[in-house]
Design a protein around this motif. Structure first.
Motif, short mmCIF file in Angstrom:
data_model
loop_
_atom_site.label_atom_id
_atom_site.label_comp_id
_atom_site.label_asym_id
_atom_site.label_seq_id
_atom_site.Cartn_x
_atom_site.Cartn_y
_atom_site.Cartn_z
N SER A 175 -7.37 -0.37 6.13
CA SER A 175 -6.38 0.60 5.85
C SER A 175 -5.08 0.11 5.77
N SER A 176 -4.04 0.57 4.99
CA SER A 176 -2.65 0.13 5.14
C SER A 176 -1.87 1.08 5.23
N GLU A 177 -0.83 0.87 5.86
CA GLU A 177 0.24 2.04 6.14
C GLU A 177 1.75 1.58 5.90
N THR A 178 2.49 1.97 5.32
CA THR A 178 3.82 1.79 4.79
C THR A 178 4.51 2.22 6.11
N VAL A 179 5.07 1.07 6.76
CA VAL A 179 6.16 1.31 7.97
C VAL A 179 7.71 0.85 7.69
#
Length: 422
Positions: A272-276
């Motif tokens: 998964s990828s998360e915008t930080v």
């Protein structure tokens, strides 16, 4: 000892020794034998063992037993131990005055994996269970401390171990465990979890027989990307265009932003990828499209030629047979409302029929106009842009026409108009 002495004498060179030397040697040996004999006697000296038993008077036994087993054997009749009795010899010490305690068998309530039993026994739980062919397995658990004995006052609870499988780093590990959570099973399997590692099921999940546990090696990585921000589009209605007309008043422009992502890798694969973080480097410009709200009317056939305006039409403005101007700069088809009330206007002129409210940006004060309704029912006539109002900012209509009375305003209502700019 005698065998060693015989061997010693056999090796002595008696033939080569004087009589005095032989006597001296024999005397020394006598001393040695005496010391050994005294020591052996001391080792076998009598000592006392006090025997305690609940509900009975303690008694003392004199013994020379060289082991606890020998002591029990020598005093079997006095101790009178039954099959399920237990002799606590934890304080027994050979050669020292000490104590032992006889624990007579009691009825012990036992819950073995939920199944109830009543057993005769005393002492350590493990030994009692062995006597009843219910021996504890290596990983079974009981509710007693290591040094705690069974008692009729306390139910003995047994949790039998069961098997779970822990899969980690491509290997399968079979684990026997009686209770606990996934975390306990992972620890028993000897697997070390990294700071971000996870398990499926979660670490705090209670274990069940046959459960399969997967250790997920988790790694986080950050990356940045330049991302386009598509421009938005809004449509606004305008009285300056016909319904079949549109016009771009503001061109849309895409923006840009630098986006930082936190990617989660599970067992080496992107999960998964998360915008930080986001940082806009170029602002987006919203595109504005104007869409007309005025219906096209090619020709208007007036049903009346009586103007509402009290201003006289200048001689230079010629009207055709239908009652509309022949000479004008341009035509604007729009909408009009009506108002009344007297007083002055924003331009300083007197409020009267013929002095109308406009958007000064569209029709500057002093602009001469000639207005008729698109349905031909009304002729407002010759008028001058003299006032303004909230409608101009709200863009609700093109012009607001001054009337003498409330009834005239109601009769007019909200109506399409053709505006001749003179």
């Amino acid at each position: 000892m005698l065998e060693h002495i015989k061997a010693f004498f056999a090796k002595l060179p008696v033939r080569n020794m004087s009589k005095r030397k032989v006597l001296a040697t024999v005397s020394a040996l006598v001393v040695i034998v005496s010391v050994v004999t005294i020591t052996a006697f001391a080792a076998a000296a009598t000592y006392k063992v006090t025997v305690n038993e609940a509900g009975k008077k303690a008694y003392t036994v004199s013994t020379r037993a060289d082991s606890v087993e020998k002591f029990v054997e020598d005093n079997a009749d006095a101790l009178s131990l039954g099959k399920y009795d237990y002799l606590d010899t934890s304080s027994f010490e050979v050669g020292e005055n000490c104590t032992v305690t006889v624990l007579r068998a009691q009825v012990i309530r036992v819950i073995d994996n939920g199944e109830e039993h009543f057993l005769n026994g005393a002492g350590p739980a493990a030994q009692m269970l062995e006597k009843h062919n219910m021996a504890l397995g290596k990983f079974d658990e009981i509710n007693l401390a290591d040094n705690e004995f069974v008692s009729s006052d306390k139910t003995l609870e047994i949790k039998r171990s069961f098997g779970v499988t822990v899969i980690a780093d491509g290997k399968s590990n079979d684990v026997q465990i009686a209770s606990g959570t996934v975390k306990d099973a992972v620890a028993r399997a000897g697997i070390t979890l990294g700071e971000n590692d996870e398990t499926d099921p979660a670490l705090d999940t209670e274990l069940t027989n046959g459960m399969e546990i997967n250790v997920l090696r988790v790694e986080y990585k950050e990356r940045t990307e330049t991302v386009k921000i598509p421009f938005d589009t809004v449509t606004k209605r305008t009285p300056d265009l016909y319904v079949d007309q549109t016009k771009v008043s503001v061109e849309g422009v895409d923006g840009e932003k630098i986006v930082t992502y936190k990617d989660k890798y599970v067992n080496g694969d992107l999960d998964s990828s998360e915008t930080v973080n986001e940082k806009i480097t170029k602002q987006m410009v919203t595109e504005v499209i104007l869409k007309g709200r005025v219906k096209r009317v090619k020709n208007i056939k007036l049903k009346t030629h009586t103007p509402i305006s009290e201003l006289k039409v200048p001689a230079r403005v010629q009207l055709d047979a239908n009652g509309v101007p022949k000479n004008y700069k341009r035509i604007v088809d729009g909408t009009a409302t009506a108002y009344y009330g007297g007083g002055g206007t924003a331009s300083g002129r007197k409020a009267m029929p013929g002095h109308i409210a406009v958007n000064p940006k569209q029709f500057p004060y002093g602009t001469e106009l000639y207005i008729v309704s698109l349905d031909g029912k009304f002729v407002y006539g010759y008028c001058i842009a003299a006032d303004t109002g909230g409608f101009a900012k709200a863009n609700t209509c093109t012009v607001d026409l001054y009337m003498n009375t409330y009834e005239e305003c109601c009769a007019w209502g909200y109506r399409g108009v053709r505006i001749y700019v003179l």
